[in-house]
Structure formats: C-alpha cells, structure tokens
Scaffold this motif. Structure first.
Motif, mmCIF file in Angstrom:
data_model
loop_
_atom_site.group_PDB
_atom_site.id
_atom_site.type_symbol
_atom_site.label_atom_id
_atom_site.label_comp_id
_atom_site.label_asym_id
_atom_site.label_seq_id
_atom_site.Cartn_x
_atom_site.Cartn_y
_atom_site.Cartn_z
ATOM 1 N N VAL A 109 32.030 53.583 41.940
ATOM 2 C CA VAL A 109 33.117 53.519 42.920
ATOM 3 C C VAL A 109 34.128 52.478 42.445
ATOM 4 C CG1 VAL A 109 33.697 53.007 45.316
ATOM 5 C CG2 VAL A 109 31.547 54.152 44.784
ATOM 6 N N ASP A 110 35.402 52.760 42.580
ATOM 7 C CA ASP A 110 36.451 51.838 42.130
ATOM 8 C C ASP A 110 36.336 50.509 42.873
ATOM 9 O OD1 ASP A 110 38.695 50.497 41.314
ATOM 10 O OD2 ASP A 110 40.121 51.916 42.171
ATOM 11 N N LYS A 111 35.856 49.487 42.173
ATOM 12 C CA LYS A 111 35.622 48.200 42.838
ATOM 13 C C LYS A 111 36.928 47.531 43.257
ATOM 14 C CE LYS A 111 35.080 45.989 38.294
ATOM 15 N NZ LYS A 111 34.151 45.238 37.445
ATOM 16 N N THR A 112 38.010 47.804 42.545
ATOM 17 C CA THR A 112 39.275 47.161 42.909
ATOM 18 C C THR A 112 39.865 47.739 44.191
ATOM 19 O OG1 THR A 112 40.748 48.630 41.659
ATOM 20 C CG2 THR A 112 39.752 46.776 40.460
ATOM 21 N N ALA A 113 39.344 48.896 44.611
ATOM 22 C CA ALA A 113 39.824 49.524 45.844
ATOM 23 C C ALA A 113 38.968 49.170 47.059
ATOM 24 C CB ALA A 113 39.848 51.041 45.677
ATOM 25 N N MET A 114 37.888 48.425 46.850
ATOM 26 C CA MET A 114 37.010 48.079 47.963
ATOM 27 C C MET A 114 37.759 47.220 48.987
ATOM 28 S SD MET A 114 34.378 49.714 47.004
ATOM 29 C CE MET A 114 33.095 49.209 48.111
ATOM 30 N N ASP A 115 37.413 47.400 50.253
ATOM 31 C CA ASP A 115 38.117 46.732 51.344
ATOM 32 C C ASP A 115 37.633 45.307 51.548
ATOM 33 O OD1 ASP A 115 39.908 46.948 53.835
ATOM 34 O OD2 ASP A 115 37.996 46.225 54.640
ATOM 35 N N LEU A 116 38.592 44.399 51.629
ATOM 36 C CA LEU A 116 38.327 43.000 51.977
ATOM 37 C C LEU A 116 39.233 42.634 53.138
ATOM 38 C CD1 LEU A 116 38.063 41.125 48.541
ATOM 39 C CD2 LEU A 116 36.217 41.705 50.123
ATOM 40 N N ASP A 117 38.723 42.770 54.339
ATOM 41 C CA ASP A 117 39.454 42.391 55.546
ATOM 42 C C ASP A 117 40.825 43.064 55.622
ATOM 43 O OD1 ASP A 117 39.596 41.023 57.993
ATOM 44 O OD2 ASP A 117 40.697 39.355 57.092
ATOM 45 N N GLY A 118 40.828 44.367 55.380
ATOM 46 C CA GLY A 118 42.055 45.134 55.536
ATOM 47 C C GLY A 118 42.911 45.261 54.295
ATOM 48 N N ARG A 119 42.521 44.626 53.197
ATOM 49 C CA ARG A 119 43.239 44.757 51.929
ATOM 50 C C ARG A 119 42.240 45.118 50.846
ATOM 51 N NH1 ARG A 119 48.419 43.082 51.681
ATOM 52 N NH2 ARG A 119 49.187 41.546 53.170
ATOM 53 N N SER A 120 42.702 45.850 49.846
ATOM 54 C CA SER A 120 41.825 46.128 48.715
ATOM 55 C C SER A 120 41.653 44.859 47.880
ATOM 56 C CB SER A 120 42.411 47.237 47.847
ATOM 57 O OG SER A 120 43.565 46.794 47.160
ATOM 58 N N VAL A 121 40.610 44.869 47.064
ATOM 59 C CA VAL A 121 40.372 43.745 46.151
ATOM 60 C C VAL A 121 41.610 43.502 45.291
ATOM 61 C CG1 VAL A 121 39.014 43.004 44.146
ATOM 62 C CG2 VAL A 121 37.855 44.045 46.120
ATOM 63 N N LEU A 122 42.178 44.582 44.742
ATOM 64 C CA LEU A 122 43.365 44.439 43.891
ATOM 65 C C LEU A 122 44.562 43.924 44.669
ATOM 66 C CD1 LEU A 122 44.741 44.803 41.163
ATOM 67 C CD2 LEU A 122 45.062 47.221 41.718
ATOM 68 N N ASP A 123 44.739 44.425 45.882
ATOM 69 C CA ASP A 123 45.877 43.978 46.682
ATOM 70 C C ASP A 123 45.769 42.497 47.023
ATOM 71 O OD1 ASP A 123 48.293 45.116 47.541
ATOM 72 O OD2 ASP A 123 47.655 45.024 49.624
ATOM 73 N N ARG A 124 44.543 41.993 47.189
ATOM 74 C CA ARG A 124 44.352 40.563 47.448
ATOM 75 C C ARG A 124 44.914 39.730 46.311
ATOM 76 N NH1 ARG A 124 42.522 37.969 52.099
ATOM 77 N NH2 ARG A 124 41.879 39.665 53.439
ATOM 78 N N ILE A 125 44.817 40.239 45.094
ATOM 79 C CA ILE A 125 45.353 39.500 43.938
ATOM 80 C C ILE A 125 46.878 39.516 43.960
ATOM 81 C CG2 ILE A 125 45.426 39.323 41.425
ATOM 82 C CD1 ILE A 125 42.799 40.937 41.381
ATOM 83 N N VAL A 126 47.455 40.706 44.058
ATOM 84 C CA VAL A 126 48.900 40.813 43.858
ATOM 85 C C VAL A 126 49.693 40.103 44.945
ATOM 86 C CG1 VAL A 126 48.676 42.929 42.499
ATOM 87 C CG2 VAL A 126 49.140 43.084 44.954
ATOM 88 N N VAL A 127 49.171 40.047 46.174
ATOM 89 C CA VAL A 127 49.939 39.386 47.234
ATOM 90 C C VAL A 127 49.976 37.875 47.060
ATOM 91 C CG1 VAL A 127 49.538 41.230 48.901
ATOM 92 C CG2 VAL A 127 47.992 39.251 48.863
ATOM 93 N N ASP A 128 49.073 37.331 46.248
ATOM 94 C CA ASP A 128 49.049 35.885 46.014
ATOM 95 C C ASP A 128 49.887 35.466 44.810
ATOM 96 O OD1 ASP A 128 47.510 35.107 48.164
ATOM 97 O OD2 ASP A 128 45.598 35.253 47.088
ATOM 98 N N LEU A 129 50.555 36.410 44.171
ATOM 99 C CA LEU A 129 51.382 36.093 43.003
ATOM 100 C C LEU A 129 52.852 36.005 43.413
ATOM 101 C CD1 LEU A 129 49.652 38.522 40.495
ATOM 102 C CD2 LEU A 129 49.364 36.028 40.631
ATOM 103 N N PRO A 130 53.626 35.166 42.732
ATOM 104 C CA PRO A 130 55.042 35.011 43.086
ATOM 105 C C PRO A 130 55.806 36.336 43.043
ATOM 106 C CG PRO A 130 54.360 33.237 41.628
ATOM 107 C CD PRO A 130 53.219 34.220 41.666
ATOM 108 N N ASP A 131 56.714 36.504 43.985
ATOM 109 C CA ASP A 131 57.472 37.745 44.097
ATOM 110 C C ASP A 131 58.330 38.038 42.871
ATOM 111 O OD1 ASP A 131 56.414 38.195 46.615
ATOM 112 O OD2 ASP A 131 58.121 37.294 47.670
ATOM 113 N N ASP A 132 58.736 36.992 42.143
ATOM 114 C CA ASP A 132 59.616 37.207 40.992
ATOM 115 C C ASP A 132 58.849 37.403 39.685
ATOM 116 O OD1 ASP A 132 58.749 34.560 40.953
ATOM 117 O OD2 ASP A 132 60.646 33.777 40.157
#
Length: 196
Positions: free
Chosen positions: A19-42
């Motif tokens: 199963v795609d581990k980066t797509a697993m849910d962590l409190d409403g966000r995927s594992v991968l999404d948890r990474i990208v939202v913590d990176l600078p917008d620029d």
C-alpha cells in the motif's frame, strides 16, 4: 541562494504490504502532504513518483525506468526542477521532516560555511548524515548523481561529498515504513496536540 526540493515517493512500500505509504492518513493529511505543507511556499518541489493530489502545487516526474531506485529518482528530480543553487532531498515517508529540511538549507546558505562544504544533513542516531534529509550545493550534488550507477545506493553515491551534520528533533527522521511506524506517527501528532 535559491532552493529546490526533491522528494522521493515512488517506492514499492513492501513493508506496508504494497500500500502506498506516502498516501496513508495522518490526522486528515497524507504522509506526503505533511511534508510539503511544512516547506516554504517559494521553494519549488519536485516529487518523484506517481502523481496524486496534494495541498500545494508540485512538479511530478518519474525515474527511468520506474522503480529504478533512489539515485535514478534523484537524477529525475534534478532534470525536472529549476536550476537552483541548493537541492534539498527528502524521502516521501518522513512526515515530520519539513522543519529540519529548512534548517539544513538555512545552515548551508549561512555565511559561516565555506565553499568546501557540499551539504548539511540531519544527524542520525548513529551519528551519520541522513542523506535523504539534507541540503546540498547543486553542482557537487549533481556531479555525484550523474557519475553514479543509477542502481547504486544513495549513501554510496553521496559519500564523497563533504557534509556537515545537524542535530534534529527525533521526529524528523521517523520513516513510515510499517504499520507500527504509522501508529508511532499518529501518536506523535496526538501528543503534540495534547501539549498545545
């Protein structure tokens, strides 16, 4: 100094049962999404793997051949991204790595480091640099990747680079490789929420 992020997220997730581990849910966000939202917008982000929805725009690419290994993934990420001064490398299964990646890049961009330093990486428990939680000067990094056999390991490929290590929060190097790791990540979020 400009920064581009390469996130490797195209593995087989064998220890997660395929199963795609980066797509697993962590409190409403995927594992991968948890990474990208913590990176600078620029910071432009290149994700190496199958495209999937994320909460911010990224560039998607694939290594050639698909599942050709992490070094092939880094080469694909370099080719797909802009010609930035600094390359940040991340594994797509490290949901809490974003702040440490920023710290590595800021340390590398700091005036106190001389031109002989090729990168700054998070320090693992064994004292070695975490090659996929790091920031590198583009030119030596690109030379190392282009000279390597695409099937080589990341650590072997980057072993000749002069890399400083940086202390980091133990959460930063948490890899979600197994169901138990996923439980640990969820517990980390609950503990952080409970502490305010």
């Amino acid at each position: 100094m400009s920064v581009t992020v390469i996130i490797l997220c195209g593995g087989t997730s064998a220890r997660m049962g395929g199963v795609d581990k980066t797509a697993m849910d962590l409190d409403g966000r995927s594992v991968l999404d948890r990474i990208v939202v913590d990176l600078p917008d620029d910071w432009p982000i290149v994700c190496v793997g199958e495209p999937r929805p994320l909460s911010r725009d990224v560039t998607w690419t694939r290594e050639d051949p698909p599942l050709g290994g992490p070094v092939a993934g880094l080469a694909a990420g370099l080719a797909a991204g802009p010609d930035s001064d600094v390359i940040v490398t991340l594994a797509g299964d490290q949901p809490f790595a974003g702040p440490t990646a920023v710290a590595c890049a800021e340390s590398l961009r700091g005036a106190q480091l001389g031109p002989d330093i090729d990168g700054v990486a998070a320090r693992q428990d064994d004292g070695h640099p975490q090659a996929l939680l790091a920031a590198y000067r583009r030119e030596p990094f690109a030379r190392a990747v282009s000279a390597a056999d695409p099937g080589s390991g990341v650590y072997r490929t980057l072993s000749r680079l002069e890399v400083l290590t940086l202390d980091s929060d133990t959460r930063a190097t948490l890899d979600v490789d197994t169901p138990a790791d996923l439980d640990d990540a969820r517990s980390t979020i609950r503990d952080a929420d409970a502490s305010g």
